[in-house]
Scaffold this motif. Sequence first.
Motif, PDB file in Angstrom:
ATOM      1  N   ARG A 149     -18.684  -1.715  19.494  1.00  0.00           N
ATOM      2  CA  ARG A 149     -17.538  -2.458  20.047  1.00  0.00           C
ATOM      3  C   ARG A 149     -17.422  -3.842  19.392  1.00  0.00           C
ATOM      4  NH1 ARG A 149     -18.527   0.282  24.937  1.00  0.00           N
ATOM      5  NH2 ARG A 149     -20.126  -1.215  25.544  1.00  0.00           N
ATOM      6  N   GLU A 150     -18.584  -4.465  19.200  1.00  0.00           N
ATOM      7  CA  GLU A 150     -18.619  -5.819  18.645  1.00  0.00           C
ATOM      8  C   GLU A 150     -18.035  -5.850  17.228  1.00  0.00           C
ATOM      9  OE1 GLU A 150     -22.568  -7.662  18.894  1.00  0.00           O
ATOM     10  OE2 GLU A 150     -22.047  -8.656  17.005  1.00  0.00           O
ATOM     11  N   LYS A 151     -18.361  -4.834  16.427  1.00  0.00           N
ATOM     12  CA  LYS A 151     -17.933  -4.822  15.028  1.00  0.00           C
ATOM     13  C   LYS A 151     -16.512  -4.266  14.837  1.00  0.00           C
ATOM     14  CE  LYS A 151     -21.998  -6.012  13.181  1.00  0.00           C
ATOM     15  NZ  LYS A 151     -22.206  -7.157  12.323  1.00  0.00           N
ATOM     16  N   SER A 152     -16.009  -3.544  15.809  1.00  0.00           N
ATOM     17  CA  SER A 152     -14.775  -2.785  15.594  1.00  0.00           C
ATOM     18  C   SER A 152     -13.574  -3.677  15.236  1.00  0.00           C
ATOM     19  CB  SER A 152     -14.446  -1.915  16.813  1.00  0.00           C
ATOM     20  OG  SER A 152     -14.299  -2.729  17.937  1.00  0.00           O
ATOM     21  N   ALA A 153     -13.404  -4.791  15.914  1.00  0.00           N
ATOM     22  CA  ALA A 153     -12.231  -5.641  15.660  1.00  0.00           C
ATOM     23  C   ALA A 153     -12.253  -6.189  14.232  1.00  0.00           C
ATOM     24  CB  ALA A 153     -12.194  -6.783  16.668  1.00  0.00           C
ATOM     25  N   ALA A 154     -13.432  -6.669  13.805  1.00  0.00           N
ATOM     26  CA  ALA A 154     -13.542  -7.228  12.460  1.00  0.00           C
ATOM     27  C   ALA A 154     -13.296  -6.156  11.398  1.00  0.00           C
ATOM     28  CB  ALA A 154     -14.929  -7.837  12.281  1.00  0.00           C
ATOM     29  N   LEU A 155     -13.868  -5.008  11.623  1.00  0.00           N
ATOM     30  CA  LEU A 155     -13.701  -3.908  10.644  1.00  0.00           C
ATOM     31  C   LEU A 155     -12.247  -3.466  10.552  1.00  0.00           C
ATOM     32  CD1 LEU A 155     -16.888  -1.752  11.289  1.00  0.00           C
ATOM     33  CD2 LEU A 155     -16.328  -3.032   9.231  1.00  0.00           C
ATOM     34  N   PHE A 156     -11.566  -3.484  11.687  1.00  0.00           N
ATOM     35  CA  PHE A 156     -10.168  -3.057  11.729  1.00  0.00           C
ATOM     36  C   PHE A 156      -9.332  -3.902  10.764  1.00  0.00           C
ATOM     37  CE2 PHE A 156      -5.864  -2.784  13.433  1.00  0.00           C
ATOM     38  CZ  PHE A 156      -5.740  -1.412  13.637  1.00  0.00           C
ATOM     39  N   SER A 157      -9.571  -5.217  10.794  1.00  0.00           N
ATOM     40  CA  SER A 157      -8.765  -6.094   9.923  1.00  0.00           C
ATOM     41  C   SER A 157      -9.275  -6.066   8.479  1.00  0.00           C
ATOM     42  CB  SER A 157      -8.712  -7.513  10.493  1.00  0.00           C
ATOM     43  OG  SER A 157      -9.957  -8.118  10.336  1.00  0.00           O
ATOM     44  N   GLU A 158     -10.611  -6.081   8.302  1.00  0.00           N
ATOM     45  CA  GLU A 158     -11.162  -6.113   6.937  1.00  0.00           C
ATOM     46  C   GLU A 158     -10.809  -4.848   6.144  1.00  0.00           C
ATOM     47  OE1 GLU A 158     -15.217  -8.688   6.776  1.00  0.00           O
ATOM     48  OE2 GLU A 158     -15.293  -6.894   8.028  1.00  0.00           O
ATOM     49  N   ASP A 161     -11.479   8.926   5.719  1.00  0.00           N
ATOM     50  CA  ASP A 161     -12.058   8.745   7.055  1.00  0.00           C
ATOM     51  C   ASP A 161     -13.489   8.250   6.924  1.00  0.00           C
ATOM     52  OD1 ASP A 161      -9.830   9.483   8.394  1.00  0.00           O
ATOM     53  OD2 ASP A 161     -10.487  11.528   8.861  1.00  0.00           O
ATOM     54  N   LEU A 162     -13.802   7.199   7.666  1.00  0.00           N
ATOM     55  CA  LEU A 162     -15.160   6.664   7.661  1.00  0.00           C
ATOM     56  C   LEU A 162     -15.765   6.886   9.042  1.00  0.00           C
ATOM     57  CD1 LEU A 162     -14.366   3.139   6.128  1.00  0.00           C
ATOM     58  CD2 LEU A 162     -15.009   5.202   4.877  1.00  0.00           C
ATOM     59  N   ARG A 163     -17.009   7.328   9.041  1.00  0.00           N
ATOM     60  CA  ARG A 163     -17.703   7.465  10.336  1.00  0.00           C
ATOM     61  C   ARG A 163     -18.949   6.601  10.253  1.00  0.00           C
ATOM     62  NH1 ARG A 163     -19.393  12.275  12.097  1.00  0.00           N
ATOM     63  NH2 ARG A 163     -18.636  12.183  14.227  1.00  0.00           N
ATOM     64  N   ILE A 164     -18.938   5.531  11.004  1.00  0.00           N
ATOM     65  CA  ILE A 164     -20.025   4.551  10.940  1.00  0.00           C
ATOM     66  C   ILE A 164     -20.890   4.707  12.185  1.00  0.00           C
ATOM     67  CG2 ILE A 164     -20.573   2.087  10.654  1.00  0.00           C
ATOM     68  CD1 ILE A 164     -17.510   1.833   9.823  1.00  0.00           C
ATOM     69  N   HIS A 165     -22.169   4.922  11.955  1.00  0.00           N
ATOM     70  CA  HIS A 165     -23.071   5.208  13.074  1.00  0.00           C
ATOM     71  C   HIS A 165     -23.814   3.939  13.488  1.00  0.00           C
ATOM     72  CE1 HIS A 165     -24.828   8.216  15.622  1.00  0.00           C
ATOM     73  NE2 HIS A 165     -26.021   7.660  15.417  1.00  0.00           N
ATOM     74  N   PHE A 166     -23.526   3.458  14.718  1.00  0.00           N
ATOM     75  CA  PHE A 166     -24.161   2.250  15.241  1.00  0.00           C
ATOM     76  C   PHE A 166     -25.279   2.621  16.216  1.00  0.00           C
ATOM     77  CE2 PHE A 166     -20.022   0.761  13.902  1.00  0.00           C
ATOM     78  CZ  PHE A 166     -20.314  -0.454  13.284  1.00  0.00           C
ATOM     79  N   PRO A 167     -26.305   1.786  16.301  1.00  0.00           N
ATOM     80  CA  PRO A 167     -27.417   2.134  17.213  1.00  0.00           C
ATOM     81  C   PRO A 167     -27.037   2.039  18.688  1.00  0.00           C
ATOM     82  CG  PRO A 167     -27.786  -0.027  16.227  1.00  0.00           C
ATOM     83  CD  PRO A 167     -26.582   0.537  15.564  1.00  0.00           C
ATOM     84  N   SER A 168     -25.948   1.296  19.004  1.00  0.00           N
ATOM     85  CA  SER A 168     -25.544   1.192  20.415  1.00  0.00           C
ATOM     86  C   SER A 168     -24.024   1.075  20.532  1.00  0.00           C
ATOM     87  CB  SER A 168     -26.185  -0.051  21.059  1.00  0.00           C
ATOM     88  OG  SER A 168     -25.623  -1.203  20.464  1.00  0.00           O
ATOM     89  N   GLN A 169     -23.539   1.400  21.723  1.00  0.00           N
ATOM     90  CA  GLN A 169     -22.113   1.288  22.022  1.00  0.00           C
ATOM     91  C   GLN A 169     -21.664  -0.180  21.859  1.00  0.00           C
ATOM     92  OE1 GLN A 169     -19.876   3.675  23.586  1.00  0.00           O
ATOM     93  NE2 GLN A 169     -21.321   5.361  23.307  1.00  0.00           N
TER      94      GLN A 169
END
Lengths: 260, 337
Positions: free
Chosen positions: B293-302, B281-289
């Motif tokens: 959201r912007e990174k989630s799709a790319a991370l999902f596939s990568e 399990d990875l928990r990635i802390h972003f400075p904003s919602q």
Amino acid sequence: MITFPTGFRIAYSHVLFTFRRLMMVFILVVQPVFFVVLTWLIYRHSALPNLGGRMILSAGLTTLWSGIVFSSLSDMERERMMGTLEMVFASTRGLLGSMIPKVLGNLLLCTLPLVVIFIGITYILRFPVRVADPVNTVLSGAVLVLCLFSISLCLSCVFALSRQSRVLMNAFEFPIFTISGFVFPVVFLPAGLRFFSYLSPLTYPVQLLRSALLGPEGFFSWPILFWISLGILLLFFGLAVLAFHRLDKIVRLSGTLSLN
Amino acid sequence: MQPIIEVKDLSRIFKIKGKWGLGPSKIVEALRGISFQVKTGEIFGLLGPNGAGKTTTLKILTTLLAPTNGQAHVLGFNTFGQEKQIRPRINFIFGGEKGFYWRLNAVETLTFFSDLYEIPPAIQAQRIPKLLDLVGLSAIDAKREIETYSKGMKQKVQIARGLVNDPEVIFYDEPSIGLDPVSAKNFREIVKQLASRGKTIILTTHYMAEAEELCDTIAVIDQGRILTCDSTANIVAGLSDESATLHVSVTALTAEKKSVLDRIRSEYPVAVTPAGEDRVDLRIHFPSQAAAREKSAALFSELEALELHIEKPTLEQAYLNLIQHRNPDGVASIPNH
């Protein structure tokens, strides 16, 4: 089904709770035996008349003090330690409404050690007991018990106010026994100490019972002692009611009701 | 709706004397002019760090303490001066293992306290078995001395004791402290049940999840001052910071996934937790919602993620955010929404 008044039901719960404490076996059975032995050691070589009566008085009076007054004050302290004092305080009956049945419960518990003392002195040690005036003895006993009852209420109020009262209580117990005639009549005291006997409110009801059971002891006469004792009873009961009424406000201002 | 509890500019100062009244006395300001209202039938939470003034507030409301200044009204009556009208209609439970007559059993305890509230014996006979049933204490256990009970069982007795007079307002001070998860869940169910019957409940707790699940309204108190008082939903929404945590579950980390992870790590804080033999399990802390959201799709596939979601803001986050941003005077610098 018979329904007892709430006060009696609370007294019953208190007796139940108290009776289940192992310490109570000591207080109710072992301690009176010690008192009997102690009074026997004091009086065994005495030439005084009615030794049985004197021994019963000495052991009985100290037992009544321990059982009614001291136990009631310990109950107050125990309530604080157990964290139940606040719950009792903020209930519908309040502190006075629960303390009266509790002192009554302690009074009921006292009958057991008194029986132990009576059996020990009259049947085991075989000291005969002569009662000078049976009617006045019963009346005096009742007044004395009610005085102890009222004094217990007053002192328990002090205990609810201060967490350090226990130390004072322990320090004053034996001087009170001595100056108030619990173990021997106050006329036996040196004249200088007798002044304190006159100041002690316990002296009068104690001497009242002593003079009814043993006959006059050179203090005040029985009728004078009776009226003074009655006055003390009413004074302390009135003080207790007033004190508990004030207590309700004082402990909330000072914030001393609980340990934390 | 008419408030059942009204607190206005309430303050309480304790003078702590030296032993035997000697030595310098210390002044402690436990409450510094707090105000709030509680509506009938509401579950109201008082949250705050240790020593914040929660218990002092509860003790004033339960007529156990006098305020130094200000006023507290419960059921329309002043808690200092009209306590006789309040006491029969409220009850309270303080957490921990105190507040018992150890050698009485549960039935005897409830009978004793019912007598203290002058509940007629006929009503007691009906109510006590119902209360034991409500808290889940069996008839056999109820006849054992409380001394022999586990912590959870003792708390059940306390909950039942707090209901012997069928109070309109119930105060709970850290009631679930030290309870195991099952007992704590049972407690929460009882509180919900009581609230559904129209009881007003005031609760203090250090368990944010418990407060979030139960409370309609929450006041956060610190250093004797109220930092915020609002509905739980508003507090969570308004006081959670802008940051967001992306939760990603992946299968075993291959070299490719590790390089992606290293790249993310260079930009954002990442916590890696093994979650079974073949799962991380990875928990990635972003400075904003928005960034999350912007990174989630790319991370999902990568990362060939099994599961990916942005964690919802919680009361705990909001609470920590509020407490951490207070200034030294105990006043929150975050605006109240």
